[in-house]
Design an enzyme around this catalytic site. Structure first.
Site, mmCIF file in Angstrom:
data_model
loop_
_atom_site.group_PDB
_atom_site.id
_atom_site.type_symbol
_atom_site.label_atom_id
_atom_site.label_comp_id
_atom_site.label_asym_id
_atom_site.label_seq_id
_atom_site.Cartn_x
_atom_site.Cartn_y
_atom_site.Cartn_z
ATOM 1 N N THR A 118 -68.142 -4.673 -54.932
ATOM 2 C CA THR A 118 -67.394 -5.372 -56.007
ATOM 3 C C THR A 118 -67.733 -6.850 -56.102
ATOM 4 O O THR A 118 -67.141 -7.572 -56.915
ATOM 5 C CB THR A 118 -65.872 -5.231 -55.788
ATOM 6 O OG1 THR A 118 -65.517 -5.907 -54.576
ATOM 7 C CG2 THR A 118 -65.454 -3.780 -55.719
ATOM 8 N N GLY A 119 -68.654 -7.333 -55.301
ATOM 9 C CA GLY A 119 -69.065 -8.739 -55.404
ATOM 10 C C GLY A 119 -70.405 -8.838 -56.111
ATOM 11 O O GLY A 119 -70.518 -8.576 -57.316
ATOM 12 N N VAL A 120 -71.422 -9.175 -55.355
ATOM 13 C CA VAL A 120 -72.788 -9.294 -55.899
ATOM 14 C C VAL A 120 -73.202 -8.035 -56.669
ATOM 15 O O VAL A 120 -73.865 -8.107 -57.701
ATOM 16 C CB VAL A 120 -73.794 -9.567 -54.747
ATOM 17 C CG1 VAL A 120 -75.231 -9.429 -55.197
ATOM 18 C CG2 VAL A 120 -73.547 -10.953 -54.171
ATOM 19 N N TYR A 121 -72.760 -6.874 -56.176
ATOM 20 C CA TYR A 121 -73.193 -5.623 -56.820
ATOM 21 C C TYR A 121 -72.372 -5.260 -58.056
ATOM 22 O O TYR A 121 -72.611 -4.234 -58.690
ATOM 23 C CB TYR A 121 -73.220 -4.485 -55.801
ATOM 24 C CG TYR A 121 -74.418 -4.517 -54.851
ATOM 25 C CD1 TYR A 121 -75.395 -5.512 -54.959
ATOM 26 C CD2 TYR A 121 -74.568 -3.572 -53.848
ATOM 27 C CE1 TYR A 121 -76.472 -5.550 -54.094
ATOM 28 C CE2 TYR A 121 -75.652 -3.595 -52.975
ATOM 29 C CZ TYR A 121 -76.610 -4.594 -53.114
ATOM 30 O OH TYR A 121 -77.689 -4.629 -52.262
ATOM 31 N N ASP A 128 -60.007 -12.492 -43.973
ATOM 32 C CA ASP A 128 -61.450 -12.584 -43.750
ATOM 33 C C ASP A 128 -61.771 -11.488 -42.737
ATOM 34 O O ASP A 128 -61.258 -11.524 -41.615
ATOM 35 C CB ASP A 128 -61.773 -13.971 -43.185
ATOM 36 C CG ASP A 128 -63.216 -14.117 -42.761
ATOM 37 O OD1 ASP A 128 -63.654 -15.265 -42.565
ATOM 38 O OD2 ASP A 128 -63.925 -13.098 -42.609
ATOM 39 N N VAL A 130 -69.938 -10.828 -47.924
ATOM 40 C CA VAL A 130 -69.368 -10.419 -46.628
ATOM 41 C C VAL A 130 -70.497 -10.193 -45.612
ATOM 42 O O VAL A 130 -70.337 -10.448 -44.413
ATOM 43 C CB VAL A 130 -68.462 -9.173 -46.808
ATOM 44 C CG1 VAL A 130 -69.266 -7.914 -47.106
ATOM 45 C CG2 VAL A 130 -67.591 -8.971 -45.583
ATOM 46 N N ASP A 131 -71.663 -9.774 -46.087
ATOM 47 C CA ASP A 131 -72.834 -9.579 -45.207
ATOM 48 C C ASP A 131 -73.175 -10.895 -44.506
ATOM 49 O O ASP A 131 -73.343 -10.957 -43.278
ATOM 50 C CB ASP A 131 -73.997 -9.094 -46.079
ATOM 51 C CG ASP A 131 -75.164 -8.538 -45.282
ATOM 52 O OD1 ASP A 131 -76.199 -8.229 -45.897
ATOM 53 O OD2 ASP A 131 -75.052 -8.413 -44.044
HETATM 54 N N1 APR Z 1 -64.066 -10.829 -45.643
HETATM 55 C C1 APR Z 1 -63.674 -9.824 -46.448
HETATM 56 N N2 APR Z 1 -64.187 -9.606 -47.672
HETATM 57 C C2 APR Z 1 -65.136 -10.481 -48.096
HETATM 58 C C3 APR Z 1 -65.600 -11.555 -47.314
HETATM 59 C C4 APR Z 1 -65.015 -11.711 -46.038
HETATM 60 N N3 APR Z 1 -65.401 -12.710 -45.207
HETATM 61 N N4 APR Z 1 -66.554 -12.226 -48.025
HETATM 62 C C5 APR Z 1 -66.658 -11.599 -49.207
HETATM 63 N N5 APR Z 1 -65.814 -10.551 -49.261
HETATM 64 C C6 APR Z 1 -65.582 -9.597 -50.348
HETATM 65 C C7 APR Z 1 -65.949 -10.037 -51.731
HETATM 66 O O1 APR Z 1 -64.936 -10.890 -52.263
HETATM 67 C C8 APR Z 1 -66.000 -8.695 -52.433
HETATM 68 O O2 APR Z 1 -64.682 -8.302 -52.772
HETATM 69 O O3 APR Z 1 -66.404 -8.482 -50.117
HETATM 70 C C9 APR Z 1 -66.516 -7.744 -51.333
HETATM 71 C C10 APR Z 1 -67.965 -7.302 -51.500
HETATM 72 O O4 APR Z 1 -68.715 -8.369 -52.052
HETATM 73 P P1 APR Z 1 -70.212 -8.699 -51.509
HETATM 74 O O5 APR Z 1 -70.103 -9.278 -50.163
HETATM 75 O O6 APR Z 1 -70.871 -9.508 -52.583
HETATM 76 O O7 APR Z 1 -70.903 -7.286 -51.360
HETATM 77 P P2 APR Z 1 -71.507 -6.294 -52.477
HETATM 78 O O8 APR Z 1 -70.874 -6.511 -53.813
HETATM 79 O O9 APR Z 1 -71.426 -4.949 -51.843
HETATM 80 O O10 APR Z 1 -73.018 -6.767 -52.602
HETATM 81 C C11 APR Z 1 -73.878 -6.539 -51.494
HETATM 82 O O11 APR Z 1 -74.585 -8.812 -51.486
HETATM 83 O O12 APR Z 1 -74.288 -10.201 -49.732
HETATM 84 C C12 APR Z 1 -75.205 -9.391 -50.352
HETATM 85 O O13 APR Z 1 -76.615 -8.645 -48.575
HETATM 86 C C13 APR Z 1 -75.608 -8.246 -49.473
HETATM 87 O O14 APR Z 1 -77.357 -7.616 -50.960
HETATM 88 C C14 APR Z 1 -76.060 -7.270 -50.511
HETATM 89 C C15 APR Z 1 -75.055 -7.476 -51.625
#
Ligand code: APR
Length: 165
Positions: free
Chosen positions: A117-120, A9, A32-33
């Site tokens: 790689t998550g939401v985006y 994390d 992660v945000d």
């Molecule tokens: N520590 C490390 N990595 C994490 C954590 C954490 N606590 N939480 C999530 N992740 C990983 C996810 O599993 C993924 O691999 O971070 C990576 C990026 O995923 P997202 O957080 O969804 O970010 P992203 O894909 O860049 O989307 C950004 O999502 O949360 C919103 O405000 C943010 O609108 C923005 C969008």
């Protein structure tokens, strides 16, 4: 050992800067945000408000507040649209600009999440290749940065980075 991958994390890492995969508003979100804002506490949002957001591929610095990390580098990754809208270049810019900002701020250790790689919805395999390549290309211009961590949230992501490193 300038480049390494680990599964953790990112809010627990005691490095000079952790990188936040933010959105353009810099006012928090999920993933992660959300984790970083929750762990850092409300002062983070107070510092982010006057920053007037962040463009995709750019990076902005704040303090880390209650995090073990001293600073947070906020960057905004591209949303995946199939690879036809310069996503690769924008994602590379996130890594390059975050490293350059760490260098100018005299930061020695930095941890990246798997940006976009998550939401985006950026394909993790493609994103990991861009992450490692863009960091390797930028490091010669960042002699003060001695430790770069790819902080993977899942074992699958860790396997991707370990194969590339
Ligand atoms: N520590 C490390 N990595 C994490 C954590 C954490 N606590 N939480 C999530 N992740 C990983 C996810 O599993 C993924 O691999 O971070 C990576 C990026 O995923 P997202 O957080 O969804 O970010 P992203 O894909 O860049 O989307 C950004 O999502 O949360 C919103 O405000 C943010 O609108 C923005 C969008």
């Amino acid at each position: 050992m300038p480049l390494r991958a680990l599964q953790a994390d990112i809010t627990t890492l005691a490095v000079d800067a952790i990188v936040n995969a933010a959105n353009a508003s810099l006012l928090g979100g999920g993933g992660v945000d959300g984790a970083i804002h929750r762990a850092a506490g409300p002062q983070l949002l107070a510092e982010c408000r006057p920053l007037n957001g962040c463009r995709t591929g750019q990076a902005k610095l704040t303090a880390g507040y209650r995090l073990p990390a001293l600073h947070i580098i906020h960057t905004v990754g591209p949303i995946w649209h199939g690879g036809t809208q310069s996503e690769a270049g924008l994602l590379a810019a996130c890594y390059r600009n975050s490293l350059l900002l760490a260098q100018t701020q005299g930061l020695r250790s930095i941890a990246f999440p798997a940006i976009s790689t998550g939401v985006y919805a950026y394909p993790p395999e493609l994103a990991a290749q861009i992450a490692v390549r863009s960091v390797r290309e930028a490091l010669p211009d960042c002699p003060g940065v001695h430790d770069v961590i790819f902080c993977c949230f899942s074992a699958a992501d860790l396997a991707l980075y370990e194969a590339l490193l």
